[in-house]
Design an enzyme around this catalytic site. Structure first.
Site, mmCIF file in Angstrom:
data_model
loop_
_atom_site.group_PDB
_atom_site.id
_atom_site.type_symbol
_atom_site.label_atom_id
_atom_site.label_comp_id
_atom_site.label_asym_id
_atom_site.label_seq_id
_atom_site.Cartn_x
_atom_site.Cartn_y
_atom_site.Cartn_z
ATOM 1 N N ASP A 150 0.422 3.749 1.721
ATOM 2 C CA ASP A 150 0.411 4.288 3.087
ATOM 3 C C ASP A 150 1.840 4.527 3.598
ATOM 4 O O ASP A 150 2.681 3.624 3.562
ATOM 5 C CB ASP A 150 -0.335 3.307 4.011
ATOM 6 N N CYS A 197 0.841 -1.196 0.000
ATOM 7 C CA CYS A 197 0.000 0.000 0.000
ATOM 8 C C CYS A 197 0.879 1.248 0.000
ATOM 9 O O CYS A 197 1.988 1.246 0.525
ATOM 10 C CB CYS A 197 -0.908 0.002 1.231
ATOM 11 N N ARG A 227 3.065 4.598 6.370
ATOM 12 C CA ARG A 227 3.493 3.862 7.563
ATOM 13 C C ARG A 227 3.917 2.431 7.268
ATOM 14 O O ARG A 227 4.210 1.666 8.184
ATOM 15 C CB ARG A 227 2.352 3.862 8.591
ATOM 16 N N HIS A 236 -2.331 -4.005 4.949
ATOM 17 C CA HIS A 236 -2.155 -3.618 6.363
ATOM 18 C C HIS A 236 -3.512 -3.321 6.989
ATOM 19 O O HIS A 236 -4.400 -2.769 6.337
ATOM 20 C CB HIS A 236 -1.220 -2.409 6.484
ATOM 21 N N CYS A 259 -6.223 -0.026 6.755
ATOM 22 C CA CYS A 259 -5.998 0.552 5.419
ATOM 23 C C CYS A 259 -7.156 1.477 5.011
ATOM 24 O O CYS A 259 -8.315 1.055 4.966
ATOM 25 C CB CYS A 259 -5.831 -0.569 4.393
HETATM 26 CO CO CO Z 1 -3.480 1.205 2.954
#
Ligand code: CO
Length: 213
Positions: A45, A43, A47, A99, A102
């Site tokens: 993302d 992803c 993090r 994750h 998400c």
């Molecule tokens: Co995500």
């Protein structure tokens, strides 16, 4: 500019100094080529950084990231990355890593009209439709969300296995494994979903491509 912007440029210079302190040829060696054993599909993302999670160094992981780690078989970006990783770099492993928490998967559970991104989210909604009996039966919203993240990863692993790129590699006897992981933002640990595809025989019959030579 901004303090942050100046800081990251400064960080870069410090990083170079650090890397070359005990290994003056570090960048020379890396510049000569790469043969990573792993393609990571994760992803976007911020993090969920592939290298840090897996304790790997530059040169070890070929990376593709998009919202909700999707494998869309008409996505030229994904297909180009996959083709290069499998046919040129000859990676041995592909990991789809989702994750918990998400935002893309969360959006797919809801009905908000967000904009252009709704067209991307729709692919995740399709996953919900495939698994609605299991997901609708989960009363706890948090648990439902977690399971949706997991089944989404499993579907993306299967979608990878269905691609002509991966099936051709298997037909040629290439040692290639596809795995599904989910990362926890809360404790940093990865859950291996134990979906490991090493041949197209594990796919439903209708998706199996048998090469006619
Ligand atoms: Co995500």
């Amino acid at each position: 500019m901004s303090e942050f912007y100046n800081k990251i440029l400064d960080n870069n210079r410090k990083w170079v100094a650090d890397k070359t302190l005990n290994d003056p040829d570090y960048f020379k060696r890396l510049s000569e080529g790469q043969s990573p054993p792993l393609l990571w599909i994760g992803c976007s993302d911020s993090r969920v950084p592939a290298n840090e999670i897996t304790g790997t160094q530059p040169g070890e992981v070929f990376v593709h990231r998009n919202i909700a780690n999707m494998v869309i078989h008409s996505d030229m970006n994904l297909l180009s990355v996959l083709d290069y990783a499998v046919n040129v770099l000859k990676v041995r492993h592909v990991i789809v890593c989702g994750h918990y928490g998400c935002g893309g998967v969360k959006a797919a559970m809801g009905n908000a009209n967000i904009g252009l991104i709704d067209n991307w989210i729709r692919h995740i909604k399709d996953v919900y439709r495939f698994h609605y009996e299991e997901l609708d039966a989960i009363v706890d919203e948090e648990k439902k969300f977690d399971r949706f993240v997991e089944v989404n990863v499993i579907e993306q692993v299967m979608d990878l296995a269905k691609t002509s790129i991966v099936q051709n590699a298997w037909a040629q006897g290439q040692d290639l494994w596809i795995h599904g992981w989910v990362y926890s933002l809360k404790d940093g640990l990865v859950k291996d979903l134990n979906v490991n595809f090493g041949s197209n025989k594990e796919l439903p019959d209708v998706y199996q491509l048998n090469k006619i030579l």
